[in-house]
Motif scaffolding. Structure first.
Motif, PDB file in Angstrom:
ATOM      1  N   VAL A   1      30.401  -1.218 -17.932  1.00  0.00           N
ATOM      2  CA  VAL A   1      29.665  -1.821 -15.800  1.00  0.00           C
ATOM      3  C   VAL A   1      27.769  -1.780 -16.966  1.00  0.00           C
ATOM      4  O   VAL A   1      27.365  -0.541 -16.580  1.00  0.00           O
ATOM      5  N   ALA A   2      27.667  -3.640 -16.062  1.00  0.00           N
ATOM      6  CA  ALA A   2      26.104  -3.223 -17.826  1.00  0.00           C
ATOM      7  C   ALA A   2      25.858  -3.423 -16.141  1.00  0.00           C
ATOM      8  O   ALA A   2      26.008  -5.051 -15.667  1.00  0.00           O
ATOM      9  N   VAL A   3      24.502  -2.946 -15.766  1.00  0.00           N
ATOM     10  CA  VAL A   3      23.168  -3.451 -14.789  1.00  0.00           C
ATOM     11  C   VAL A   3      22.469  -4.140 -14.902  1.00  0.00           C
ATOM     12  O   VAL A   3      21.672  -3.489 -16.089  1.00  0.00           O
TER      13      VAL A   3
ATOM     14  N   GLU B   1      24.111   4.703 -13.887  1.00  0.00           N
ATOM     15  CA  GLU B   1      24.522   5.508 -14.221  1.00  0.00           C
ATOM     16  C   GLU B   1      25.700   5.312 -13.784  1.00  0.00           C
ATOM     17  O   GLU B   1      27.328   5.995 -14.139  1.00  0.00           O
ATOM     18  N   ALA B   2      25.329   5.944 -12.219  1.00  0.00           N
ATOM     19  CA  ALA B   2      26.665   6.727 -11.827  1.00  0.00           C
ATOM     20  C   ALA B   2      28.149   5.527 -10.910  1.00  0.00           C
ATOM     21  O   ALA B   2      29.360   5.836 -11.118  1.00  0.00           O
ATOM     22  N   LEU B   3      27.411   4.057 -11.296  1.00  0.00           N
ATOM     23  CA  LEU B   3      28.173   2.992 -10.879  1.00  0.00           C
ATOM     24  C   LEU B   3      29.098   2.890 -12.689  1.00  0.00           C
ATOM     25  O   LEU B   3      30.135   2.904 -12.162  1.00  0.00           O
ATOM     26  N   ASP B   4      28.966   3.359 -14.297  1.00  0.00           N
ATOM     27  CA  ASP B   4      29.441   2.846 -14.663  1.00  0.00           C
ATOM     28  C   ASP B   4      29.941   4.128 -14.754  1.00  0.00           C
ATOM     29  O   ASP B   4      31.431   3.788 -14.937  1.00  0.00           O
ATOM     30  N   LEU B   5      29.920   5.196 -14.285  1.00  0.00           N
ATOM     31  CA  LEU B   5      30.814   6.479 -14.556  1.00  0.00           C
ATOM     32  C   LEU B   5      32.213   6.430 -13.486  1.00  0.00           C
ATOM     33  O   LEU B   5      32.847   6.489 -14.256  1.00  0.00           O
ATOM     34  N   SER B   6      31.780   6.101 -12.066  1.00  0.00           N
ATOM     35  CA  SER B   6      32.643   6.187 -11.620  1.00  0.00           C
ATOM     36  C   SER B   6      33.962   4.526 -11.845  1.00  0.00           C
ATOM     37  O   SER B   6      34.995   4.920 -11.504  1.00  0.00           O
ATOM     38  N   LEU B   7      33.422   3.765 -12.387  1.00  0.00           N
ATOM     39  CA  LEU B   7      34.112   2.627 -12.751  1.00  0.00           C
ATOM     40  C   LEU B   7      34.838   3.022 -14.110  1.00  0.00           C
ATOM     41  O   LEU B   7      35.992   2.088 -14.096  1.00  0.00           O
ATOM     42  N   ALA B   8      33.919   2.692 -14.969  1.00  0.00           N
ATOM     43  CA  ALA B   8      34.915   2.993 -16.605  1.00  0.00           C
ATOM     44  C   ALA B   8      36.590   3.454 -16.090  1.00  0.00           C
ATOM     45  O   ALA B   8      36.612   5.105 -15.851  1.00  0.00           O
TER      46      ALA B   8
ATOM     47  N   LEU C   1      25.037  -8.023 -12.394  1.00  0.00           N
ATOM     48  CA  LEU C   1      25.672  -7.169 -13.042  1.00  0.00           C
ATOM     49  C   LEU C   1      27.235  -7.452 -13.985  1.00  0.00           C
ATOM     50  O   LEU C   1      27.715  -8.724 -13.224  1.00  0.00           O
ATOM     51  N   LEU C   2      27.581  -7.026 -14.411  1.00  0.00           N
ATOM     52  CA  LEU C   2      28.324  -7.241 -15.729  1.00  0.00           C
ATOM     53  C   LEU C   2      29.398  -7.019 -15.293  1.00  0.00           C
ATOM     54  O   LEU C   2      29.060  -5.816 -16.376  1.00  0.00           O
ATOM     55  N   ILE C   3      30.687  -6.868 -15.563  1.00  0.00           N
ATOM     56  CA  ILE C   3      32.066  -5.618 -15.791  1.00  0.00           C
ATOM     57  C   ILE C   3      33.289  -6.520 -17.184  1.00  0.00           C
ATOM     58  O   ILE C   3      33.266  -7.268 -16.457  1.00  0.00           O
ATOM     59  N   SER C   4      32.806  -5.581 -17.895  1.00  0.00           N
ATOM     60  CA  SER C   4      33.479  -5.933 -18.620  1.00  0.00           C
ATOM     61  C   SER C   4      34.982  -5.305 -19.049  1.00  0.00           C
ATOM     62  O   SER C   4      35.098  -3.564 -18.556  1.00  0.00           O
TER      63      SER C   4
ATOM     64  N   LEU D   1      33.892  -9.865 -15.238  1.00  0.00           N
ATOM     65  CA  LEU D   1      33.453 -10.727 -13.947  1.00  0.00           C
ATOM     66  C   LEU D   1      31.525 -10.100 -13.757  1.00  0.00           C
ATOM     67  O   LEU D   1      31.290  -9.072 -14.194  1.00  0.00           O
ATOM     68  N   ALA D   2      31.426 -11.535 -14.063  1.00  0.00           N
ATOM     69  CA  ALA D   2      29.258 -11.700 -13.742  1.00  0.00           C
ATOM     70  C   ALA D   2      29.370 -12.291 -11.967  1.00  0.00           C
ATOM     71  O   ALA D   2      29.811 -12.468 -11.193  1.00  0.00           O
ATOM     72  N   PHE D   3      28.503 -11.124 -12.013  1.00  0.00           N
ATOM     73  CA  PHE D   3      27.723 -11.795 -10.689  1.00  0.00           C
ATOM     74  C   PHE D   3      26.786 -11.998 -10.752  1.00  0.00           C
ATOM     75  O   PHE D   3      25.489 -11.296 -11.365  1.00  0.00           O
ATOM     76  N   ASP D   4      26.262 -13.252 -10.411  1.00  0.00           N
ATOM     77  CA  ASP D   4      25.471 -14.080 -10.642  1.00  0.00           C
ATOM     78  C   ASP D   4      24.451 -14.053  -9.589  1.00  0.00           C
ATOM     79  O   ASP D   4      25.051 -14.889  -8.458  1.00  0.00           O
ATOM     80  N   ASP D   5      23.285 -13.993  -8.913  1.00  0.00           N
ATOM     81  CA  ASP D   5      22.383 -14.169  -8.365  1.00  0.00           C
ATOM     82  C   ASP D   5      21.030 -14.196  -7.729  1.00  0.00           C
ATOM     83  O   ASP D   5      19.962 -13.395  -8.442  1.00  0.00           O
ATOM     84  N   PRO D   6      20.916 -15.349  -8.722  1.00  0.00           N
ATOM     85  CA  PRO D   6      19.239 -16.063  -8.351  1.00  0.00           C
ATOM     86  C   PRO D   6      17.867 -15.217  -7.702  1.00  0.00           C
ATOM     87  O   PRO D   6      16.939 -14.366  -8.236  1.00  0.00           O
ATOM     88  N   ARG D   7      18.541 -14.842  -5.833  1.00  0.00           N
ATOM     89  CA  ARG D   7      17.493 -14.343  -5.268  1.00  0.00           C
ATOM     90  C   ARG D   7      16.965 -13.135  -5.175  1.00  0.00           C
ATOM     91  O   ARG D   7      16.813 -12.922  -4.296  1.00  0.00           O
TER      92      ARG D   7
END
Length: 257
Positions: free
Chosen positions: A15-17, A29-36, A92-95, A102-108
């Motif tokens: 997971v890349a933030v 870090e916690a997000l990547d650890l929780s999802l990997a 956010l990019l989940i590989s 899965l890309a979370f694209d959010d300009p604002r």
DNA sequence: CCACATGTTCATTT
DNA sequence: AAAATGAACATGTG
């Protein structure tokens, strides 16, 4: 649903933030650890919030905010290299282990990503009300009964009913023939409004939430300064109510209360 | 440059 | 105290 067709049951690699401002209550870090190594096993929607279940007591929460979108990116492999192209405002990019992403694209950056032990805990913490499409008429009447504010502001209040934003609130009031400034609606008007909300949201979901696919008899295709009412041809009015711009037809949307 | 925008939250006022 | 109101947030567009 889009997510169900794409990312379920595929183990996460990383997971890349790309912008930490979309995180809520969790570190990158916690997000990547929780999802990997885990996989998403089901999805759930409540109002404007999405919940992706990872395992019994862990769910990823997503809110797209004002300008967020999710893009499923199939693996594009060219001469043994995975091509790296993501939407320009990817936060956010989940590989996944199959090279899809899965890309979370959010300009604002009004969107939000977090973790929770369960949707019900999360919803209670945030004081989010019942989802508009799961609510029945009696529940709706009970929630709205006795309130004094403008009906438009109430429809936007996610702690009363979750799921209506500025556009669909305007649309529901338009179809029910109620002026957004109305206060203290009677039971008759609330019943009409409830059925309009159900109708509008179901239609919106059936078109994939694509405004361009809504019937021309709806307000939304005409919702701009020069727009006219598709029902009676009147010049639409617009004004700020509850902090947001409201469009309505002054002829058939009567002030009640 | 200024006004404005599909949402939520927090502070302030009633 | 609950309910209502309005500003703030971040960035792109007309």
């Amino acid at each position: 649903m889009y997510l169900q067709a794409t990312i379920l049951l595929q183990p996460v690699r990383t997971v890349a933030v790309l912008d930490e401002r979309i995180l809520s209550g969790v570190s990158a870090e916690a997000l990547d650890l929780s999802l990997a190594g885990k996989q998403f096993i089901s999805t759930q929607r409540h109002g404007k919030r999405l919940f992706l279940r990872l395992q019994d007591d862990l769910w990823l929460t997503l809110h797209l905010g004002l300008t967020g979108s999710l893009f499923y990116l199939p693996a594009r492999v060219v001469e043994a290299d995975v091509v790296e192209v993501v939407p320009s405002h990817t936060r956010l990019l989940i590989s996944f282990q199959n090279d899809c992403r899965l890309a979370f694209d959010d300009p604002r950056i009004f969107g939000e990503v977090g973790l929770t032990k369960s949707p019900s805990i999360f919803l209670a913490e945030r004081k989010i009300g019942p989802d508009a499409l799961q609510l029945n008429l009696d529940g709706f009447l009970e929630i709205m009964h006795g309130r004094r504010g403008a009906i438009k502001a109430m429809l936007l209040n996610q702690s009363l009913v979750a799921g209506l934003g500025n556009l669909y609130a305007d649309e529901s009031l338009f179809q029910a023939g109620i002026c957004p400034r109305s206060r203290s609606l009677g039971e008759k008007e609330l019943m009409a409004l409830f059925s309009s909300i159900q109708e509008v949201l179901k239609t919106a979901l059936s078109t994939g939430a694509n405004l361009a696919n809504l019937p021309d008899s709806y307000l939304l295709p005409h919702r701009h300064a020069a727009g006219t009412c598709p029902r009676d041809g009147s010049q639409l009015k617009h004004e700020k109510i509850g902090g947001r711009t409201s469009y309505y037809c002054p002829k058939h949307q009567k002030i009640v209360g």
